[in-house]
Motif scaffolding. Structure first.
Motif, PDB file in Angstrom:
ATOM      1  N   VAL A 264     -42.372  29.058  15.925  1.00 61.08           N
ATOM      2  CA  VAL A 264     -42.545  28.449  17.246  1.00 61.08           C
ATOM      3  C   VAL A 264     -43.698  27.459  17.201  1.00 61.08           C
ATOM      4  CG1 VAL A 264     -43.007  28.860  19.694  1.00 61.08           C
ATOM      5  CG2 VAL A 264     -41.753  30.568  18.386  1.00 61.08           C
ATOM      6  N   THR A 265     -43.547  26.366  17.925  1.00 58.32           N
ATOM      7  CA  THR A 265     -44.666  25.456  18.164  1.00 58.32           C
ATOM      8  C   THR A 265     -44.924  25.409  19.666  1.00 58.32           C
ATOM      9  OG1 THR A 265     -44.160  24.075  16.248  1.00 58.32           O
ATOM     10  CG2 THR A 265     -45.520  23.089  17.972  1.00 58.32           C
ATOM     11  N   ILE A 266     -46.166  25.645  20.054  1.00 56.15           N
ATOM     12  CA  ILE A 266     -46.554  25.552  21.462  1.00 56.15           C
ATOM     13  C   ILE A 266     -47.652  24.515  21.562  1.00 56.15           C
ATOM     14  CG2 ILE A 266     -47.423  26.770  23.488  1.00 56.15           C
ATOM     15  CD1 ILE A 266     -46.317  29.344  22.360  1.00 56.15           C
ATOM     16  N   ASN A 267     -47.334  23.381  22.157  1.00 60.82           N
ATOM     17  CA  ASN A 267     -48.279  22.283  22.344  1.00 60.82           C
ATOM     18  C   ASN A 267     -48.583  22.174  23.827  1.00 60.82           C
ATOM     19  OD1 ASN A 267     -49.848  20.012  22.142  1.00 60.82           O
ATOM     20  ND2 ASN A 267     -48.142  18.618  21.721  1.00 60.82           N
ATOM     21  N   SER A 268     -49.810  22.516  24.208  1.00 63.32           N
ATOM     22  CA  SER A 268     -50.161  22.645  25.612  1.00 63.32           C
ATOM     23  C   SER A 268     -49.245  23.714  26.217  1.00 63.32           C
ATOM     24  CB  SER A 268     -50.040  21.302  26.333  1.00 63.32           C
ATOM     25  OG  SER A 268     -50.463  21.410  27.667  1.00 63.32           O
ATOM     26  N   ARG A 269     -48.345  23.341  27.132  1.00 63.39           N
ATOM     27  CA  ARG A 269     -47.402  24.320  27.689  1.00 63.39           C
ATOM     28  C   ARG A 269     -45.972  24.068  27.210  1.00 63.39           C
ATOM     29  NH1 ARG A 269     -49.085  25.900  33.895  1.00 63.39           N
ATOM     30  NH2 ARG A 269     -51.328  26.092  33.568  1.00 63.39           N
ATOM     31  N   ASN A 270     -45.787  23.122  26.305  1.00 66.15           N
ATOM     32  CA  ASN A 270     -44.453  22.795  25.796  1.00 66.15           C
ATOM     33  C   ASN A 270     -44.113  23.683  24.612  1.00 66.15           C
ATOM     34  OD1 ASN A 270     -43.855  20.424  27.528  1.00 66.15           O
ATOM     35  ND2 ASN A 270     -45.673  19.596  26.507  1.00 66.15           N
ATOM     36  N   VAL A 271     -42.999  24.407  24.725  1.00 69.97           N
ATOM     37  CA  VAL A 271     -42.572  25.349  23.697  1.00 69.97           C
ATOM     38  C   VAL A 271     -41.357  24.797  22.958  1.00 69.97           C
ATOM     39  CG1 VAL A 271     -41.677  27.668  23.253  1.00 69.97           C
ATOM     40  CG2 VAL A 271     -43.411  27.311  25.031  1.00 69.97           C
ATOM     41  N   GLU A 272     -41.404  24.877  21.643  1.00 75.70           N
ATOM     42  CA  GLU A 272     -40.234  24.581  20.830  1.00 75.70           C
ATOM     43  C   GLU A 272     -40.040  25.730  19.848  1.00 75.70           C
ATOM     44  OE1 GLU A 272     -38.256  21.193  17.881  1.00 75.70           O
ATOM     45  OE2 GLU A 272     -40.268  20.875  18.750  1.00 75.70           O
TER      46      GLU A 272
END
Length: 248
Positions: free
Chosen positions: A220-228
């Motif tokens: 998982v990548t979580i950048n700020s509140r964006n989840v991928e």
């Protein structure tokens, strides 16, 4: 209600039958005639602004609330004054079930974003359910789901390490969004990391470390509140303990 804004009658054209989340809400499996009778209970929808309370702990039970748009968190305040988040709710889910046993709310419900709910007066809903077995069945199903959710939370807090708790949280949110037709691999977290930590029983710094661990595992990548989510299967295996990173 001081923290909500009623919607004008002109905007109430869309009944339960035309609602985008009707298949996930209380009217599920009801006939069109039964949906019409249930829709008659919804006199006025409410908009709830981000950060405003739909109801607070100790408020008397008046209505159950179906979330039509937006999202909420439910929480209680501990004896030392700290907030304990007890859940996050999204469209198609119900708020207010906690008040049925004692006729008052055990927790507070606060909007995580500008939201809209459909209130159903509980006394009238209960009376209608006596004449509609399918509606009573749906109410029982909702109450049972709350019990199962509580059991799952106890299992999560008791048997999982920090990375597994976060992975289980993301998987659960992914599945719920997928059912609603949204992407289950790319989404935005409406809650803050502190709120996630409160819900999972983790400190903020532990949540941040677990986010980094899941990234390093290429799950998982979580950048700020964006989840991928890159690997749903890997995330599922992590929750099952098949690919356990170092315990914190």
């Amino acid at each position: 209600m001081p923290d909500t804004q009623p919607i004008s009658v002109q905007h109430l054209k869309s009944a339960c039958a035309q609602c985008s989340v009707v298949e996930l809400c209380l009217p599920i499996s009801l006939s069109s005639q039964e949906v019409d009778r249930l829709d008659d209970l919804i006199v006025q929808r409410f908009r709830v602004k981000k950060g405003a309370a739909l109801y607070r702990a100790g408020d008397p039970l008046r209505s159950l609330y179906a979330i039509r748009i937006g999202s909420f968190k439910t929480s209680i305040v501990s004896v030392d004054g700290r907030e304990q988040v007890t859940g996050f709710q999204i469209p198609g889910e119900m708020l207010g079930l906690d008040a049925i046993s004692a006729d008052e709310h055990a927790c507070s419900a606060v909007a995580l974003e500008d939201s809209e709910v459909c209130p159903m007066h509980f006394a009238q809903l209960e009376k209608l359910a006596q004449t509609l077995p399918s509606l009573q069945h749906n109410l029982n199903r909702l109450l049972s789901r709350e019990i199962v959710r509580d059991h799952s939370m106890l299992m999560l807090l008791g048997n999982m390490n920090a990375d597994e708790r976060l992975a289980a949280f993301l998987l659960n949110l992914s599945q719920r969004l997928s059912v609603r037709g949204y992407s289950g691999t790319r989404f935005v977290l409406k809650m803050r990391r502190e709120e996630i930590g409160s819900y999972l029983g983790l400190r903020l710094e532990t949540v941040c470390r677990s986010i980094a661990h899941l990234r390093d595992l290429r799950l998982v990548t979580i950048n700020s509140r964006n989840v991928e989510i890159h690997d749903l299967c890997g995330l599922t295996q992590l929750v099952a303990g098949c690919h356990r990173p170092p315990t914190l």
